[in-house]
Design a protein around this motif. Structure first.
Motif, short mmCIF file in Angstrom:
data_model
loop_
_atom_site.label_atom_id
_atom_site.label_comp_id
_atom_site.label_asym_id
_atom_site.label_seq_id
_atom_site.Cartn_x
_atom_site.Cartn_y
_atom_site.Cartn_z
N TYR A 139 -46.86 -11.72 -42.38
CA TYR A 139 -47.01 -12.26 -41.02
C TYR A 139 -48.46 -12.68 -40.73
CZ TYR A 139 -42.39 -11.35 -38.93
OH TYR A 139 -41.07 -11.40 -38.58
N LEU B 180 -44.71 -18.81 -51.26
CA LEU B 180 -45.02 -19.89 -50.31
C LEU B 180 -46.52 -19.99 -50.14
CD1 LEU B 180 -44.16 -21.75 -47.78
CD2 LEU B 180 -44.36 -19.68 -46.43
N ARG C 165 -48.85 -21.75 -47.31
CA ARG C 165 -48.76 -22.52 -46.06
C ARG C 165 -49.84 -23.56 -45.93
NH1 ARG C 165 -46.74 -18.43 -41.76
NH2 ARG C 165 -45.89 -16.87 -43.15
N GLY D 191 -38.35 -14.31 -39.48
CA GLY D 191 -39.25 -13.52 -40.33
C GLY D 191 -40.49 -14.33 -40.67
N PHE D 192 -41.41 -13.71 -41.37
CA PHE D 192 -42.65 -14.42 -41.67
C PHE D 192 -42.38 -15.64 -42.55
CE2 PHE D 192 -42.63 -11.08 -45.00
CZ PHE D 192 -42.77 -11.85 -46.15
N THR E 99 -40.90 -18.39 -41.88
CA THR E 99 -39.66 -19.14 -41.72
C THR E 99 -39.86 -20.39 -40.87
OG1 THR E 99 -39.05 -17.64 -39.94
CG2 THR E 99 -38.08 -17.21 -42.09
N GLY E 100 -41.01 -20.51 -40.21
CA GLY E 100 -41.31 -21.77 -39.52
C GLY E 100 -41.42 -21.71 -38.01
N THR F 216 -44.15 -21.10 -36.15
CA THR F 216 -45.33 -21.83 -35.70
C THR F 216 -45.15 -23.33 -35.84
OG1 THR F 216 -46.64 -19.93 -36.34
CG2 THR F 216 -47.83 -21.99 -36.01
N MET F 217 -44.49 -23.73 -36.93
CA MET F 217 -44.24 -25.15 -37.13
C MET F 217 -43.36 -25.69 -36.02
SD MET F 217 -45.85 -26.25 -39.84
CE MET F 217 -45.02 -27.78 -40.10
N GLU G 3 -52.02 -14.40 -33.44
CA GLU G 3 -51.71 -15.07 -34.71
C GLU G 3 -53.00 -15.54 -35.39
OE1 GLU G 3 -48.45 -15.58 -36.23
OE2 GLU G 3 -48.00 -13.94 -34.88
N GLU H 27 -54.64 -21.47 -37.41
CA GLU H 27 -53.60 -22.25 -36.75
C GLU H 27 -54.13 -22.88 -35.46
OE1 GLU H 27 -49.78 -19.77 -38.49
OE2 GLU H 27 -50.44 -19.36 -36.45
N TYR I 284 -36.20 -27.30 -43.86
CA TYR I 284 -36.99 -27.17 -42.63
C TYR I 284 -36.57 -28.22 -41.62
CZ TYR I 284 -40.33 -24.48 -45.47
OH TYR I 284 -40.93 -23.55 -46.27
N PRO I 285 -36.63 -27.94 -40.34
CA PRO I 285 -36.81 -26.61 -39.76
C PRO I 285 -35.63 -25.71 -40.11
CG PRO I 285 -36.41 -28.27 -38.05
CD PRO I 285 -36.47 -28.99 -39.33
N GLN J 149 -35.87 -31.97 -41.30
CA GLN J 149 -36.78 -32.96 -40.73
C GLN J 149 -38.18 -32.53 -41.14
OE1 GLN J 149 -36.19 -33.50 -36.54
NE2 GLN J 149 -37.59 -35.24 -36.44
N SER J 150 -38.86 -33.40 -41.85
CA SER J 150 -40.17 -33.01 -42.34
C SER J 150 -41.22 -33.21 -41.25
CB SER J 150 -40.55 -33.84 -43.56
OG SER J 150 -41.91 -33.64 -43.83
N PHE K 6 -44.22 -33.28 -41.85
CA PHE K 6 -45.40 -33.91 -42.46
C PHE K 6 -45.19 -35.39 -42.76
CE2 PHE K 6 -45.51 -29.43 -44.25
CZ PHE K 6 -46.26 -28.95 -43.18
N1 LIG Z 1 -40.50 -28.75 -40.17
C1 LIG Z 1 -41.19 -28.40 -41.26
N2 LIG Z 1 -41.54 -29.36 -42.15
C2 LIG Z 1 -42.21 -29.06 -43.27
N3 LIG Z 1 -42.59 -27.81 -43.60
C3 LIG Z 1 -42.28 -26.81 -42.78
C4 LIG Z 1 -41.56 -27.05 -41.57
N4 LIG Z 1 -41.36 -25.87 -40.96
C5 LIG Z 1 -41.95 -24.94 -41.75
N5 LIG Z 1 -42.50 -25.49 -42.84
C6 LIG Z 1 -43.20 -24.79 -43.92
O1 LIG Z 1 -43.07 -23.40 -43.74
C7 LIG Z 1 -44.33 -22.77 -43.69
C8 LIG Z 1 -44.31 -21.59 -42.77
O2 LIG Z 1 -44.09 -22.01 -41.46
P1 LIG Z 1 -44.77 -21.27 -40.22
O3 LIG Z 1 -46.20 -21.06 -40.47
O4 LIG Z 1 -44.39 -22.03 -39.02
O5 LIG Z 1 -44.01 -19.88 -40.27
P2 LIG Z 1 -43.97 -18.74 -39.17
O6 LIG Z 1 -42.55 -18.45 -38.90
O7 LIG Z 1 -44.80 -19.11 -38.01
O8 LIG Z 1 -44.59 -17.52 -39.95
P3 LIG Z 1 -45.47 -16.30 -39.35
O9 LIG Z 1 -44.55 -15.45 -38.58
O10 LIG Z 1 -45.96 -15.59 -40.55
O11 LIG Z 1 -46.54 -16.90 -38.53
C9 LIG Z 1 -45.27 -23.87 -43.26
O12 LIG Z 1 -46.56 -23.63 -43.70
C10 LIG Z 1 -44.67 -25.08 -43.94
O13 LIG Z 1 -45.09 -25.14 -45.27
#
Ligand SMILES: Nc1ncnc2c1ncn2[C@@H]1O[C@H](COP(=O)(O)OP(=O)(O)OP(=O)(O)O)[C@@H](O)[C@H]1O
Ligand SMILES: [Mg+2]
Lengths: 465, 592
Positions: free
Chosen positions: A330, A357, A359, B235-236, B238-239, B241-242, B263, B267, B425-426, B503-504, B506
Motif C-alpha cells: 500500500y 507490478l 507503478r 487492495g493495493f 488495483t487502481g 488512485t488511477m 498516501e 502521487e 484496467y480500470p 480503458q487505458s 495512458f
Molecule cells: N486505467 C488504467 N490504465 C492503465 N494503467 C492502470 C490503470 N489503472 C491502474 N493502472 C495501473 O495500476 C497501477 C496501480 O494503480 P494505483 O496506483 O491506482 O493503485 P491503488 O489502488 O491506488 O494502490 P494503493 O492502494 O497501493 O495506492 C498503476 O500504477 C498503473 O500501472
C-alpha cells in the motif's frame, strides 16, 4: 515489585530506574524530558546502551532500550537524557564502512569524521519539492526491465518467502543496475535487520567481488542483536542515504532486509506497552511507521541525487495478504513478488508474472527511454500470461488432450514465457532490446488476433521477427 | 490573541495531555510549547484536555504551555484557493517551500491565502442593499475558468453601508461594510470557516444529472449523479488512485478538490506536474485552473491526516455555495479512519471493531452527508460529489471501513485483484460493483445519449451475468462443448471487456471517452450480439463471425476513433450490419 528511588547525578542524569518491562524501562522523579528524546543508559558493569523516550510524563518517562534490557538492574542503572533526538554522524567518509543499527562502527575502524550530525527520523519532504522519478534503471533482468520496470528514485520491494532466492535476485539487481548511456554508478546503503550472519556475508562478498565495497555503507543489526535495535537500523541507513543523495548529489540504492523482522520488533514494543493491537497483533500505526521509512525514497528539487529503495521482506506462509507485505504494498510503488511454484520448477529468477507490478513504469519507458513498443508488449505479455493460468486450470480438469488448438497455443506460450523470457542465469545481463525482442519472440507463438493490446504497426514491425 | 490555557503533563506522540486548564473549548485551535506546534482540543474533562497535534512532537516535554486561540480549527475561504496545494490544515505547501526549502519544518505558520496578491473585484451589490449570509457580494476572475464569487459569510445579514468600487484589492481588504443588528461589520474578500461544521444551504435537491467521468465502465455501467457519493475499494495496486486521478482529470465537474490522505508524496507531485499541462476538453484551459489539492502524505503527521478530509470538504462546500458543481476525491479514506484509530488509541478510548473507535460510522456518515445537490443560500444550484477510495487490509471488503462506508454511499466501484493482475484496467468489477443512481440518470442518458441507451445497457449487463455463469461451466468442461449461441455470449463479453471496459489511462485517444463515443461503442457491441445471434440461428458459425473483417476494426475502435470523429463509429456500425447480413443471407439461401 520493589520500588527504587533514583538519585540525580546531574541535571540530566539519574541513577536507578523504577521498572523494567521487556525492552522498556520506566524512570520517574526526573526532570521533564522531551518526547522521542535520546537516552543513554549505563549498566552497573559499565556497558553503554541507547534508548528513546516513548512517552513523556511529568517527572517520568517510558524509555525503549535498543540493545534490550538484559543486564539492567533497577538500582544500578544510570540514565542520561540527551535533550535531543537520536542523531547520527553523516559524511562521505562512511562509504566503505560497517556500522551497527544505531551508527556505531563495528568494523574495527575509527569513528568516521562526520561532516554533520543528522536526526535519524528525517523530515517529511514537501510534495511540491519532489521530482517525479522517470529514469529507467536497467537491471538486466527481463522480468523486471520488461514487465516491472524500475526507475531511479522508486521504492520497489521484493516480496519473498522463506527459502526463496531473494538475496540472489537482489544481489543481481545491485550488480547489474545501471542507467543506459550514463556513467554514474550507484552508492549502496545496505541495512540488515534480524537476518543471519551468512546473509550479511553473502552480500558483503558480492560487493567485494564486484569491486563496489568502497561504495557501500553497511548497517548490520543481525539476528543475534537485540530486536529493538532493528527499529533504528533503517532510519539510520536512510539518514546516510539522504545525506549522500541530497547533499552529495549521489545516486543511492538502499537495500533493507528483512522488513518482516523490523515489523516484528515494532509489534514486540507495542505489545509490551499494551497498545490496542490491529491485525495479527501488529500495532494500528504500522502503516504510518512503514511509510515514514519508505517515503524517504525519491528525488528532490535542488539536488541531482536520488534514493532508490529495494526493501526485501519475507511473507509469513507466503501469504501476500499478511499485514507486512500488505501494508508495504500500500505504500511502495509496486512490488516484485517471488513465487514458490516457479522456484520449485527450477526457474530463476522466480518472479511471479501476475502479482508483480511497477507503478512508475509508465513514465520510464517508451521512445527515447526504452523502446516505443514497450508499454504494449508488456501489457500483452501480462494479459496472455493471465490467460495461460486459466487454460492450465482448465487443462488440469479436462486434460490437455481436450484443449482447443488455441488453448494449446497458450500452453506453449506459457512454457516459453517461463523458460525463455523469465528464466535467466544469475550472471546474465540482458539489454532492454534483448528483453523486448525475447518478449516478442514468445508472444509470437500466439496468433495475431489474440494480441489485442498491440497496435497494427507494432505487429508489422515486430511480430514473428 | 493566543493566551496560556494550560500546562502539558503528558506527551504520547501526536496526542498531548494538559492539566490546569482554564477557558478551553472543545475543538479549539491551540498552539503547544515554544515551537508553537498547532493542535486541536479533542477532549475536555474537568480541568484536563487532550490535544491532537498536527506536527511532529519530538522534543516536546511536560511543563510546556498550551496557548488557546479561542477559535475552532478553521480554513480561509477566498480567492487564491484554485491551483493551490495545501497540507491537511490548509498550510500552503508551495509558499512553505519558498520559505523553508524542500522539507517541511515544524511550527511554520503562513497564511493560507496570499495576502499580497491583488485580485480584480467587481461588486454585485450597492449601498443600502439588504444582504444576508451566502449572498454574492461581488466577483473575482480567479482563473480563466473559475469566476470566484465573494460571499457574505453565512450568519451575517443586514444592509450594505459601504462597498468598494470595481478595482484590484488584496484578500484582506475590507471590501464592504454590513450594518447588522449588532453593529457595523466589515467584510473581506475571504472569511474563515470551522472545518468540522458543514456550511449552511437553503435546500437539498434531487439530482438527475450524471457526473460524466469519461471512463466508460463508470459512466455506462455504474454512473454517479452530481451530488452523489461513491466508494472505490480495492487492495493495493488495483487502481484506486488511477481511478481518482482519471475522474479528477476528465470529469465534467467545475471544481475538483483532491485530497491525498495518507498516501504517496510522488502521487501529489505527479498531479502537480501533470495538471498544469493537461487541457480540460470542455473549457480548453489547463486542468489546474479548476483544481485544489490537499496533501497529507503518509509520512506527514497523522493528526493532520484526520483533519485533511474536513479541510477538503469545507473547501468543496465553499465552491458549491458559489453555484459550482464540485467533485471531491479522498484517497484514501481508510488512512483517515486509521488516523482516527491511532488518535483514539492514544487517548485510551475503548476500541470497537478492529481497534477502530465506536464513533467511526458516525464520522463516516457525517463526511458523506456533506455531499449532495443543493440550492445555495444565494438561490443557485451547486453540488458536491464525493468519491472516496477505500484501502481494505488484505483487499478484504468485509472489514469495518468498507462495510460502514457502504452504508453511506450509493455507488460502489469495486476493484478486483484478478482483473488488475491480468492488467485489465480500470479493474472495476462488473459483477461486484453497483450504482443506485441509475434510475436518476437514465432520463439524462436517453436525452443526451441515445433513446435506446437503457436497453443497450441492460442487455450487456445481462450478457455479463450469463457469461459469468457460463464461465463456471467452461472451467469444468472447456468452451468447446457449448453451442455456438452460448459461445457467442462468451465472444461478445470478451469483446466488450477488451474494447469497452478496459480503458487505458495512458493512451492519448483512449484516456477519456465522450458520451457519444461511449454510446456508439456500446451500441456496436450490443448489435454485434443481436445480429450475430440472428446469423448463427440462420446457420452461420461462430468461427465465421470471428473471421469477419470488421471484427478487428471493432477491437481497435477505442484507439482508432477519436472523440471528435464519432461519425466513424456510425460507419463502422453500418459495416458491421452489412457484413452480418451477408453472413446470414448465405445461410438463408442455402437453406432454401
Ligand atoms: N486505467 C488504467 N490504465 C492503465 N494503467 C492502470 C490503470 N489503472 C491502474 N493502472 C495501473 O495500476 C497501477 C496501480 O494503480 P494505483 O496506483 O491506482 O493503485 P491503488 O489502488 O491506488 O494502490 P494503493 O492502494 O497501493 O495506492 C498503476 O500504477 C498503473 O500501472
Ligand atoms: Mg493509491
Amino acid at each position: 515489585m520493589i520500588s527504587v528511588k533514583n538519585e540525580a547525578l546531574s541535571s540530566r542524569e539519574y541513577r536507578g530506574v523504577q521498572q523494567i518491562v521487556g525492552p522498556l524501562i520506566i524512570v520517574d522523579r526526573i526532570h521533564n524530558v522531551g518526547f522521542n528524546e535520546l537516552v543513554e543508559i549505563r549498566t552497573s558493569g559499565g556497558e553503554e546502551k541507547l534508548g528513546l523516550v516513548l512517552e513523556a510524563g511529568e517527572g517520568m518517562a517510558v524509555v525503549q532500550v535498543f540493545e534490550g534490557t538484559t543486564g539492567l538492574s533497577l538500582p544500578d542503572t544510570s540514565v542520561r537524557f540527551r535533550g535531543e533526538a537520536l542523531k547520527v554522524p553523516v559524511g562521505k567518509e562512511m562509504l566503505g564502512r560497517v556500522f551497527d543499527g544505531v551508527g556505531r562502527p563495528v568494523d574495527g575502524g575509527p569513528r568516521p569524521i562526520a561532516d554533520e550530525r543528522w536526526d535519524v527520523n528525517g523530515v517529511p519532504v514537501n510534495p511540491t519539492a519532489r521530482t517525479y522519478p522517470k529514469k529507467f534503471i536497467q537491471t538486466g533482468i527481463s522480468a523486471i526491465d520488461g514487465m516491472n520496470t524500475l526507475v531511479r528514485g522508486q521504492k520497489l520491494p521484493v516480496f519473498s518467502g522463506a527459502g526463496l532466492p531473494h538475496n540472489k535476485v537482489t544481489a543481481q539487481i545491485v550488480r547489474q543496475a545501471k542507467i543506459v548511456g550514463e556513467d554514474v554508478s550507484f552508492a549502496i546503503v545496505f541495512a540488515a535487520m534480524g537476518v543471519k550472519h551468512d546473509v550479511a556475508r553473502y552480500f558483503i562478498d558480492n560487493f567485494q567481488q564486484t569491486g563496489v565495497l568502497e561504495n557501500v555503507v553497511l548497517f548490520l543489526s543481525l539476528a543475534d542483536a537485540p530486536s529493538v535495535e532493528r527499529l533504528m537500523t533503517p532510519r539510520t541507513a536512510l539518514t546516510i542515504a539522504e545525506y549522500l543523495a541530497f547533499r552529495e548529489n549521489m545516486h543511492v540504492l538502499v537495500i533493507m532486509t528483512d522488513m518482516t523482522n523490523y515489523c516484528e520488533a515494532l509489534r514486540e514494543i507495542s505489545t509490551v506497552r499494551g497498545e490496542i493491537p490491529s491485525r495479527k497483533s501488529y500495532p494500528g500505526y504500522l502503516y504510518s511507521d512503514l511509510a515514514s521509512l519508505y517515503e524517504r525514497a525519491g528525488m528532490v528539487e535542488q539536488s541531482t541525487g536520488s534514493i532508490t529503495q529495494v526493501p526485501i521482506l519475507t511473507m509469513p506462509n507466503d501469504d501476500i495478504s499478511h499485514p507486512v507485505p500488505d501494508l508495504t504494498g500500500y505504500i511502495t510503488e509496486g512490488q516484485i513478488v517471488l513465487e514458490r511454484e516457479l522456484a520449485q520448477r527450477g526457474i530463476y529468477p522466480p518472479i511471479a508474472g501476475l502479482p508483480s507490478l511497477s507503478r512508475l513504469m509508465k513514465d520510464g519507458i517508451g521512445p527515447g527511454m526504452t523502446r516505443e513498443d514497450h508499454a504494449h508488449i508488456a501489457s500483452q505479455l501480462f494479459a496472455a500470461y493471465a490467460k495461460v493460468k486459466d487454460v492450465r486450470a482448465l487443462a488440469s480438469v479436462i486434460g490437455e488432450e481436450e484443449l482447443t488448438p488455441l488453448d494449446n497455443l497458450y500452453i506453449k506460450y506459457g512454457e516459453a514465457f517461463e523458460q525463455q523470457f523469465l528464466s535467466q542465469r544469475e550472471d546474465e545481463e540482458r539489454s532492454i532490446e534483448q528483453t523486448l525482442d525475447l518478449g516478442w519472440q514468445v508472444i509470437s507463438l500466439l496468433p495475431k488476433e489474440e494480441l489485442q493490446r498491440i497496435t497494427e504497426e507494432e505487429l508489422v514491425k515486430y511480430y514473428g521477427k | 490573541m493566543y493566551k496560556v490555557i494550560g500546562i502539558v503533563d503528558r506527551v504520547l506522540g501526536p496526542v498531548v495531555h494538559a492539566r490546569d486548564v482554564v477557558h478551553a473549548q472543545m475543538l479549539e485551535l491551540v498552539e503547544v510549547g515554544e515551537e508553537r506546534l498547532i493542535g486541536e482540543i479533542v477532549k475536555l474533562q474537568g480541568n484536563r484536555i487532550s490535544i491532537q497535534v498536527y506536527e511532529d512532537t519530538t522534543g516536546l516535554a511536560p511543563g510546556a504551555s498550551v496557548y488557546g486561540s479561542g477559535m475552532p480549527l478553521s480554513v480561509e475561504l477566498g480567492p487564491g484557493l484554485i491551483g493551490s496545494i495545501y497540507d491537511g490544515v490548509q498550510r500552503p505547501l508551495e509558499t512553505i517551500k519558498h520559505r523553508a526549502g524542500q522539507f517541511i519544518p515544524r511550527g511554520i505558520k503562513l497564511p493560507s491565502l496570499d495576502r499580497e496578491r491583488r485580485w480584480p473585484f467587481t461588486p454585485a451589490v450597492r449601498q443600502k442593499d439588504a444582504v444576508s449570509g451566502g449572498q454574492i457580494l461581488g466577483t473575482v476572475p480567479e482563473t480563466q475558468r473559475i469566476l470566484h464569487k465573494i460571499l457574505i459569510p453565512p450568519g451575517l445579514s443586514g444592509s450594505i453601508v459601504d462597498i468598494k468600487p470595481e478595482g484590484e484589492y488584496t484578500v484582506d481588504t475590507e471590501i464592504a461594510v454590513v450594518r447588522t443588528a449588532q453593529g457595523d461589520r466589515p467584510v473581506r474578500m475571504f472569511h474563515p470557516w470551522p472545518v468540522r461544521r458543514g456550511r449552511p444551504i437553503k435546500a437539498r435537491l434531487p439530482s438527475d444529472t450524471p457526473l460524466i467521468t469519461g471512463q466508460r465502465v463508470i459512466d455506462t455501467l455504474f454512473p454517479v449523479a452530481k451530488g452523489g457519493t461513491v466508494a472505490v475499494p480495492g487492495g493495493f495496486g488495483t487502481g484506486k488512485t488511477m481511478v481518482e486521478h482519471q475522474v479528477a482529470k476528465w470529469s465534467d465537474a467545475d471544481v475538483v478538490v483532491y485530497i491525498g490522505c495518507g498516501e504517496r508524496g510522488n502521487e501529489m507531485t505527479d498531479v502537480l506536474q501533470e495538471f498544469p499541462h493537461l487541457i480540460d476538453p470542455r473549457s480548453g484551459r489547463p486542468l489546474m485552473e479548476r483544481t485544489v489539492l490537499i496533501a497529507n502524505t503518509s509520512n506527514m503527521p497523522v493528526a493532520a491526516r484526520e483533519a485533511s478530509i474536513y479541510t477538503g470538504i469545507t473547501l468543496a462546500e465553499y465552491f458549491r455555495d458559489q453555484g459550482y458543481h464540485v467533485a471531491i476525491m479522498a484517497d484514501s479514506t481508510s488512512r483517515w479512519a486509521e488516523a482516527l484509530r491511532e488518535l483514539s488509541g492514544r487517548m485510551e478510548e475503548m476500541p470497537a471493531e478492529e481497534g477502530f473507535p465506536a464513533y467511526l460510522p458516525t464520522r463516516l456518515a457525517e463526511f458523506y452527508e456533506r455531499a449532495g445537490m443543493v440550492e445555495t443560500l444565494a438561490g443557485e444550484k451547486g453540488s458536491i460529489t464525493i468519491i472516496g477510495a477505500v484501502s481494505p487490509p488484505g483487499g478484504d471488503f468485509s472489514e469495518p471501513v468498507t462495510q460502514h462506508t457502504k452504508r453511506f454511499i450509493r455507488a460502489f466501484w469495486a476493484l478486483d485483484r484478478d482483473l488488475a493482475n491480468a492488467r485489465h484496467y480500470p479493474a472495476i468489477s462488473w459483477l461486484d460493483s453497483y450504482s443506485e443512481y441509475i434510475d436518476d440518470v437514465t432520463p439524462w442518458w436517453t436525452r443526451e445519449g441515445d433513446p435506446e441507451w437503457p436497453r443497450f445497457r441492460h442487455e450487456i449487463l445481462d450478457l455479463l451475468q450469463k457469461e459469468s455463469r457460463l464461465q463456471q461451466v467452461v472451467k469444468l468442461v472447456g468452451a468447446d462443448v457449448l453451442p455456438d449461441t452460448q459461445r457467442l455470449i462468451l465472444e461478445v463479453c470478451s469483446l466488450f471487456k477488451n474494447t469497452f471496459l478496459q480503458q487505458s489511462a495512458f493512451d492519448k485517444v483512449d484516456m477519456y471517452s465522450t458520451v457519444p463515443k461511449q454510446v456508439k461503442m456500446l451500441k456496436i457491441i450490443v448489435m454485434f450480439y443481436r445480429w450475430g445471434l440472428d446469423a448463427i440461428q440462420k446457420g452461420a458459425t461462430l468461427l465465421k463471425l470471428r473471421k469477419m473483417k470488421v471484427v478487428s476494426d471493432i477491437m481497435r475502435m477505442k484507439f482508432s476513433v477519436a472523440n471528435e470523429e464519432t461519425e466513424k463509429l456510425d460507419a463502422l456500425a453500418g459495416r458491421l450490419e452489412r457484413e452480418m447480413r451477408r453472413l446470414g443471407e448465405i445461410y438463408d439461401i442455402s437453406e432454401k
